[in-house]
Design a protein around this motif. Structure first.
Motif, PDB file in Angstrom:
ATOM      1  N   LEU A   6     123.444   4.039 -43.406  1.00  0.00           N
ATOM      2  CA  LEU A   6     124.726   4.320 -44.044  1.00  0.00           C
ATOM      3  C   LEU A   6     125.598   5.147 -43.108  1.00  0.00           C
ATOM      4  CD1 LEU A   6     126.632   4.230 -46.452  1.00  0.00           C
ATOM      5  CD2 LEU A   6     125.442   6.224 -47.403  1.00  0.00           C
ATOM      6  N   LEU A   7     126.664   4.524 -42.603  1.00  0.00           N
ATOM      7  CA  LEU A   7     127.665   5.233 -41.813  1.00  0.00           C
ATOM      8  C   LEU A   7     128.680   5.858 -42.761  1.00  0.00           C
ATOM      9  CD1 LEU A   7     128.432   2.456 -39.150  1.00  0.00           C
ATOM     10  CD2 LEU A   7     126.744   4.306 -38.972  1.00  0.00           C
ATOM     11  N   ILE A   8     129.063   7.096 -42.500  1.00  0.00           N
ATOM     12  CA  ILE A   8     130.045   7.757 -43.365  1.00  0.00           C
ATOM     13  C   ILE A   8     131.143   8.363 -42.506  1.00  0.00           C
ATOM     14  CG2 ILE A   8     130.446   9.542 -45.106  1.00  0.00           C
ATOM     15  CD1 ILE A   8     127.591   9.219 -46.001  1.00  0.00           C
ATOM     16  N   ASN A   9     132.380   7.968 -42.801  1.00  0.00           N
ATOM     17  CA  ASN A   9     133.525   8.552 -42.131  1.00  0.00           C
ATOM     18  C   ASN A   9     134.354   9.327 -43.154  1.00  0.00           C
ATOM     19  OD1 ASN A   9     135.250   9.200 -39.996  1.00  0.00           O
ATOM     20  ND2 ASN A   9     135.145   7.132 -39.153  1.00  0.00           N
ATOM     21  N   LEU A  10     135.422   9.966 -42.681  1.00  0.00           N
ATOM     22  CA  LEU A  10     136.189  10.863 -43.542  1.00  0.00           C
ATOM     23  C   LEU A  10     136.850  10.137 -44.692  1.00  0.00           C
ATOM     24  CD1 LEU A  10     137.333  13.821 -43.837  1.00  0.00           C
ATOM     25  CD2 LEU A  10     139.365  12.944 -42.680  1.00  0.00           C
ATOM     26  N   GLY A  11     137.641   9.113 -44.376  1.00  0.00           N
ATOM     27  CA  GLY A  11     138.345   8.384 -45.418  1.00  0.00           C
ATOM     28  C   GLY A  11     139.813   8.210 -45.096  1.00  0.00           C
ATOM     29  N   THR A  12     140.491   7.448 -45.958  1.00  0.00           N
ATOM     30  CA  THR A  12     141.895   7.117 -45.740  1.00  0.00           C
ATOM     31  C   THR A  12     142.505   6.711 -47.067  1.00  0.00           C
ATOM     32  OG1 THR A  12     143.363   5.662 -44.469  1.00  0.00           O
ATOM     33  CG2 THR A  12     141.294   4.713 -45.215  1.00  0.00           C
ATOM     34  N   PRO A  13     143.795   6.898 -47.254  1.00  0.00           N
ATOM     35  CA  PRO A  13     144.428   6.404 -48.479  1.00  0.00           C
ATOM     36  C   PRO A  13     144.305   4.889 -48.594  1.00  0.00           C
ATOM     37  CG  PRO A  13     145.889   7.913 -47.298  1.00  0.00           C
ATOM     38  CD  PRO A  13     144.745   7.600 -46.374  1.00  0.00           C
ATOM     39  N   SER A  58     153.154  12.807 -45.405  1.00  0.00           N
ATOM     40  CA  SER A  58     151.977  12.082 -44.914  1.00  0.00           C
ATOM     41  C   SER A  58     152.122  10.576 -45.119  1.00  0.00           C
ATOM     42  CB  SER A  58     150.713  12.587 -45.617  1.00  0.00           C
ATOM     43  OG  SER A  58     150.425  13.916 -45.259  1.00  0.00           O
ATOM     44  N   ALA A  59     152.742  10.172 -46.237  1.00  0.00           N
ATOM     45  CA  ALA A  59     152.949   8.742 -46.481  1.00  0.00           C
ATOM     46  C   ALA A  59     153.837   8.138 -45.396  1.00  0.00           C
ATOM     47  CB  ALA A  59     153.564   8.522 -47.859  1.00  0.00           C
ATOM     48  N   ARG A  60     154.871   8.858 -44.983  1.00  0.00           N
ATOM     49  CA  ARG A  60     155.745   8.358 -43.913  1.00  0.00           C
ATOM     50  C   ARG A  60     154.990   8.249 -42.590  1.00  0.00           C
ATOM     51  NH1 ARG A  60     159.250  11.756 -46.787  1.00  0.00           N
ATOM     52  NH2 ARG A  60     158.890  13.506 -45.367  1.00  0.00           N
ATOM     53  N   GLN A  61     154.078   9.197 -42.347  1.00  0.00           N
ATOM     54  CA  GLN A  61     153.283   9.125 -41.133  1.00  0.00           C
ATOM     55  C   GLN A  61     152.341   7.920 -41.170  1.00  0.00           C
ATOM     56  OE1 GLN A  61     151.413  12.970 -41.136  1.00  0.00           O
ATOM     57  NE2 GLN A  61     153.167  13.990 -40.177  1.00  0.00           N
ATOM     58  N   TYR A  62     151.700   7.694 -42.320  1.00  0.00           N
ATOM     59  CA  TYR A  62     150.827   6.530 -42.442  1.00  0.00           C
ATOM     60  C   TYR A  62     151.616   5.231 -42.288  1.00  0.00           C
ATOM     61  CZ  TYR A  62     146.465   8.859 -43.738  1.00  0.00           C
ATOM     62  OH  TYR A  62     145.314   9.592 -43.712  1.00  0.00           O
ATOM     63  N   SER A  74     144.817   0.978 -42.375  1.00  0.00           N
ATOM     64  CA  SER A  74     144.853   2.187 -41.554  1.00  0.00           C
ATOM     65  C   SER A  74     143.951   2.035 -40.326  1.00  0.00           C
ATOM     66  CB  SER A  74     144.402   3.401 -42.360  1.00  0.00           C
ATOM     67  OG  SER A  74     143.000   3.409 -42.520  1.00  0.00           O
ATOM     68  N   PRO A  75     144.300   2.708 -39.232  1.00  0.00           N
ATOM     69  CA  PRO A  75     143.448   2.635 -38.036  1.00  0.00           C
ATOM     70  C   PRO A  75     142.019   3.081 -38.303  1.00  0.00           C
ATOM     71  CG  PRO A  75     145.569   3.604 -37.489  1.00  0.00           C
ATOM     72  CD  PRO A  75     145.527   3.487 -38.986  1.00  0.00           C
ATOM     73  N   LEU A  76     141.835   4.160 -39.056  1.00  0.00           N
ATOM     74  CA  LEU A  76     140.477   4.662 -39.293  1.00  0.00           C
ATOM     75  C   LEU A  76     139.632   3.612 -40.007  1.00  0.00           C
ATOM     76  CD1 LEU A  76     139.176   8.092 -40.183  1.00  0.00           C
ATOM     77  CD2 LEU A  76     138.602   6.236 -41.741  1.00  0.00           C
ATOM     78  N   MET A  77     140.193   2.950 -41.014  1.00  0.00           N
ATOM     79  CA  MET A  77     139.433   1.931 -41.724  1.00  0.00           C
ATOM     80  C   MET A  77     139.165   0.735 -40.825  1.00  0.00           C
ATOM     81  SD  MET A  77     137.883   1.120 -44.506  1.00  0.00           S
ATOM     82  CE  MET A  77     138.532   2.135 -45.842  1.00  0.00           C
ATOM     83  N   HIS A  78     140.161   0.330 -40.069  1.00  0.00           N
ATOM     84  CA  HIS A  78     139.996  -0.809 -39.154  1.00  0.00           C
ATOM     85  C   HIS A  78     138.849  -0.566 -38.173  1.00  0.00           C
ATOM     86  CE1 HIS A  78     141.139  -4.021 -36.325  1.00  0.00           C
ATOM     87  NE2 HIS A  78     140.913  -3.128 -35.380  1.00  0.00           N
ATOM     88  N   HIS A  79     138.867   0.584 -37.517  1.00  0.00           N
ATOM     89  CA  HIS A  79     137.846   0.857 -36.499  1.00  0.00           C
ATOM     90  C   HIS A  79     136.477   1.115 -37.122  1.00  0.00           C
ATOM     91  CE1 HIS A  79     140.685   0.725 -33.259  1.00  0.00           C
ATOM     92  NE2 HIS A  79     141.431   1.675 -33.777  1.00  0.00           N
ATOM     93  N   SER A  80     136.439   1.724 -38.303  1.00  0.00           N
ATOM     94  CA  SER A  80     135.157   1.987 -38.970  1.00  0.00           C
ATOM     95  C   SER A  80     134.495   0.684 -39.397  1.00  0.00           C
ATOM     96  CB  SER A  80     135.359   2.901 -40.183  1.00  0.00           C
ATOM     97  OG  SER A  80     135.856   4.165 -39.794  1.00  0.00           O
TER      98      SER A  80
END
Length: 347
Positions: A6-13, A58-62, A74-80
């Motif tokens: 089980l890989l666990i990363n921080l998360g994303t909206p 934060s929404a504007r940044q995303y 999101s990049p984090l979800m894509h790469h994870s």
């Protein structure tokens, strides 16, 4: 024995929209290991002030980094997701590899529930945080134990609490940094790590530790020491003199956080004559808002406004071959022994 990883990363909206970002921020910041104050005060601060005020920004940044053509967004979800796929190909069908997020979706509750239904007897949990901190790997461990406490049958558990000491970790970062640094066009390499409150670091470390006074040798559970060991290890593999690199901390939320602050450091570097700056965000194993926007957009702007001429961010480890090699080696080492319970070193 039926095993799983089980890989666990921080998360994303779930979406780059104010409501989704507010939900994500609320879950994230309501974690008592992230904002370590009393629960009533934390609820008042997070739900009444921080999440409502930060959600729009934060929404504007995303929105600026969200890939509408990518189902993962999101990049984090894509790469994870890419990392999970590549690692699963390496491990084969007999050893399933899953991905969960500490905050947001897919949740740890959801993925662990699936593993429970599948009758998993042995579980290797790999939080994708290189340096241990109570607010990151510690939070994952606490959440994991709360969930497993409700199970009748608790699997044999292997929990890797940091990744920086894993063979190949420094070399994996070198593989990302060298092609860019090796062009010879850079004056300085800045290692920008995610910030934490000083008090949290002191509690985990158990020693009085001031900025610039962190030992070269690793101190167990000390985040600042882990950052120092990581940066120095990468710099040494690149044969950099001490004057060619430095450490800073980004993403602070208030005063009393780890210093020096990244925005102040890049401005001072520019004022001191550094014209070409390369940044390596070695606290992150996947590119995310903190790298793609906070470093590549905001820190770049700060550096250029202060007189800099050229700025670049080293891509994170993402699903790079050397990084997948590291994770595959960890998995095979942890799960290679006959089932006699998790070894003490793995917990």
């Amino acid at each position: 024995m039926k095993s799983a990883v089980l890989l666990i990363n921080l998360g994303t909206p779930d979406a780059p929209e104010r409501s989704a970002v507010r939900r994500y921020l609320s879950e994230f910041l309501m974690d008592g290991r992230v904002i370590d104050i009393t629960a009533p005060l934390r609820a008042l601060l997070v739900l009444g002030v921080i999440a409502p005020l930060r959600a729009g920004r934060s929404a504007r940044q995303y929105q600026a980094i969200w890939d509408a053509g990518d189902i993962s967004g999101s990049p984090l979800m894509h790469h994870s997701l890419a990392l999970r796929r590549v690692l699963q190909d390496r491990l084969g069908d007999d050893l399933p590899c899953h991905l969960a997020m500490r905050y947001g979706s897919p949740s740890m509750h959801e993925v662990l529930g699936q593993l429970r239904e599948e009758g998993i007897e042995r579980l290797l949990v790999l939080p994708l945080y290189p340096q241990y901190a109570s607010a990151t790997s510690g939070s994952v461990g606490e959440k994991l134990m709360r969930i497993l406490a409700g199970w009748d049958n608790i699997p044999t558990l292997h929990f890797v609490h940091d990744l920086l000491h894993s063979p190949g970790f420094i070399e994996a970062w070198r593989a990302e940094v060298l092609p860019i640094w090796g062009t010879g066009k850079w004056d300085h390499l800045l290692f920008s790590f995610h910030g934490l409150p000083e008090r949290q670091v002191r509690r985990s470390c158990g020693r009085p530790c001031m900025p610039g006074d962190c030992p070269v040798d690793s101190v167990p559970f000390c985040y600042r020491s882990g950052c120092s060991v990581t940066a120095r290890g990468i710099a040494q593999t690149l044969l950099l003199p001490d004057s060619a690199w430095s450490i800073s901390y980004q993403s602070r939320l208030g005063s009393g956080w780890l210093r020096p602050y990244s925005d102040a450091v890049v401005a001072e570097l520019a004022r001191s004559g550094v014209r070409r700056l390369l940044v390596c965000a070695a606290a992150f194993t996947a590119d995310c808002l903190e790298t793609v926007y906070e470093v590549e957009v905001e820190l770049r702007e700060t550096f250029m406004d202060a007189g800099g001429e050229s700025f670049a961010l080293v891509p994170s480890l993402n699903a790079g071959e050397a990084w997948v090699d590291v994770l595959e080696d960890i998995v095979r080492e942890q799960l290679s022994a006959p089932d006699q319970g998790a070894s003490p070193a793995s917990i």
